[in-house]
Write a protein that holds these residues in place. Structure first.
Motif, PDB file in Angstrom:
ATOM      1  N   LYS A 272       0.841  -1.197   0.000  1.00  0.00           N
ATOM      2  CA  LYS A 272       0.000   0.000   0.000  1.00  0.00           C
ATOM      3  C   LYS A 272       0.878   1.250   0.000  1.00  0.00           C
ATOM      4  N   LYS A 273       0.378   2.287  -0.664  1.00  0.00           N
ATOM      5  CA  LYS A 273       1.050   3.581  -0.654  1.00  0.00           C
ATOM      6  C   LYS A 273       0.307   4.532   0.277  1.00  0.00           C
ATOM      7  N   LEU A 274       1.063   5.452   0.848  1.00  0.00           N
ATOM      8  CA  LEU A 274       0.470   6.349   1.837  1.00  0.00           C
ATOM      9  C   LEU A 274      -0.597   7.246   1.223  1.00  0.00           C
ATOM     10  N   ASP A 275      -0.451   7.612  -0.046  1.00  0.00           N
ATOM     11  CA  ASP A 275      -1.439   8.507  -0.652  1.00  0.00           C
ATOM     12  C   ASP A 275      -2.764   7.813  -0.952  1.00  0.00           C
ATOM     13  N   SER A 276      -2.858   6.497  -0.696  1.00  0.00           N
ATOM     14  CA  SER A 276      -4.117   5.789  -0.902  1.00  0.00           C
ATOM     15  C   SER A 276      -5.052   5.910   0.301  1.00  0.00           C
ATOM     16  N   PHE A 277      -4.555   6.473   1.412  1.00  0.00           N
ATOM     17  CA  PHE A 277      -5.366   6.616   2.617  1.00  0.00           C
ATOM     18  C   PHE A 277      -6.044   7.988   2.638  1.00  0.00           C
TER      19      PHE A 277
END
Length: 462
Positions: A272-277
């Motif tokens: 997961k990438k942080l910008d997906s939250f």
């Protein structure tokens, strides 16, 4: 009667003679206007053809005015390098010399092979102070972190470190075991603390005017591992693939790192990438997770990227980057080279990198590390170095409480028959370009050299 008719006829002829010059002037003015318009359209068409695809007309990539002025002098065909140095000296900045803190412990315990300078002896020249002063700021983007009341995350939320690397911290006391002796543990802790402190000094000195908000754009290269609470910023060609393998094992997606193939790492979307939250998820992780990045000697990393993408079969990079690079910078390119994009030379790649009107945009593999990870906005708890990758990575894994048998893999799965890019190989490649081009590449990566405390790779650099 005849006299009157003759007089009327003469008056009519005189009127025509007076009107004739007006008509002639109108025709001449119309023709001149058409000629000017035609010439202007020709100039515009030539500019568009020179611009090439991928860059808007009149746009300027992220390069400093220092680089632009150097390129202008190069186009002027100045063949006196000493004159160039003297000219640069005239562009001195009024910013006073930087005063770095003295880290006695860090100078005594610098990690071997990391090519770090003595922090107390760092010197920023007048020329490079101007380069830093005019370096591009970090801009917000349209893809801000959305929330009912705010579209950005305050950088103050990322200031607090989730885990300390101090030798007196609880995590140090509980993890000081395994392959690390207390002496080596303290040594690495001291070096890492010095890197953090140096980063804060550089950011306070040269990036204090940037926006203090963090957007999705700023965290798009951070990978998330929730179980061990790690945020890893990927810097390609600095151990990125093997660190992603390690994160997958930590997340329980694989039993060991050796079984994970390259395509699975990069194209499997397992991490997961942080910008997906959402905003709250981003803020929470920036405040509480251990934020990690690894860097590499900038010009060595650039050569490694060139060798990987252009000297080996790679349809994507040859098509997207190779074809426009060959089209713009090669004299009399062959039809096959234009069609395939194969065979980009290192000199052509350097010309592309330094061009303010690149025919195609930048790529993550040779973008500056400080632009990828934004260390002046995100307070990284751990700044590791590729040159000491194995020891520092395993040190971090012990800090994070990872299983004792998990270590960072060191194998090379892409182009395994090629030698790893070293400084000796880097010097060989840069011998193919001019002294001025080598200097300008150093200027392009200068902020990385300063932030991450790398020494000059060539003696003739200034």
């Amino acid at each position: 009667m005849l006299w009157m008719k003759w007089k009327m006829m003469m008056d009519s002829l005189r009127g025509r003679r007076r009107r004739l010059p007006c008509s002639l002037w109108f025709v001449l003015l119309f023709a001149a206007g058409g000629l000017v318009l035609f010439i202007h359209q020709q100039d515009l068409s030539e500019m568009v053809q020179q611009q090439g695809p991928g860059v808007k007309l009149g746009s300027t990539p992220r390069q400093s005015r220092e680089t632009l002025s150097t390129q202008d002098r190069e186009r002027g065909k100045s063949d006196n390098y000493q004159d160039l140095q003297a000219a640069e000296g005239l562009l001195s900045s009024p910013i006073p010399p930087m005063q770095f803190p003295h880290f006695e412990k860090s100078r005594q315990t610098a990690t071997p092979g990391s090519r770090e300078q003595d922090i107390g002896s760092l010197h920023v020249s007048k020329r490079h102070r101007k380069l830093l002063k005019t370096s591009p700021p970090i801009h917000n983007t349209k893809n801000n972190v959305s929330s009912p009341s705010s579209t950005s995350v305050s950088s103050s939320s990322a200031v607090s470190s989730s885990s300390s690397i101090s030798s007196s911290s609880p995590i140090f006391s509980s993890c000081a075991s395994g392959s690390f002796s207390p002496e080596s543990w303290k040594k690495l802790s001291s070096v890492l603390e010095a890197r953090q402190q140096l980063m804060k000094e550089i950011c306070a000195k040269y990036k204090s005017s940037i926006s203090k908000t963090i957007t999705r754009h700023h965290v798009k290269h951070l990978f998330v591992e929730d179980k061990y609470k790690l945020l890893y910023c990927q810097v390609p060609k600095a151990g990125c693939s093997n660190w992603k393998r390690t994160l997958m094992v930590l997340a329980g997606q694989a039993s060991n790192t050796q079984s994970i193939k390259h395509d699975t790492v990069h194209y499997g979307d397992h991490l997961k990438k942080l910008d997906s939250f959402d905003r709250q998820g981003i803020m929470h992780r920036l405040e509480t997770y251990t934020k990690v990045m690894f860097v590499r000697e900038p010009m060595e990393r650039m050569v490694s990227a060139y060798r990987d993408k252009f000297e080996n079969p790679n349809n994507y990079y040859h098509s997207l980057f190779g074809k426009p690079i060959i089209s713009k910078y090669r004299v009399n390119p062959s039809w096959a080279a234009l069609k395939t994009g194969n065979g980009v030379t290192f000199k052509e790649f350097v010309q592309y990198l330094l061009d303010v009107h690149r025919p195609v945009g930048m790529d993550i593999h040779w973008e500056q590390a400080n632009q990828l990870c934004n260390p002046c906005l995100i307070d990284y708890d751990f700044i590791g170095k590729f040159e000491n990758m194995e020891e520092e990575s395993n040190f971090l894994l012990r800090l994070a409480g990872a299983p004792p048998n998990l270590t960072l893999p060191s194998f090379k799965d892409r182009n395994p028959t090629d030698k790893r890019t070293s400084m000796q190989i880097t010097e060989k490649y840069f011998s193919q370009v001019s002294t001025l081009e080598r200097q300008r590449v150093y200027d392009f990566y200068y902020m990385d050299y300063l932030m991450f405390n790398y020494s000059k790779p060539f003696k003739d650099l200034y």
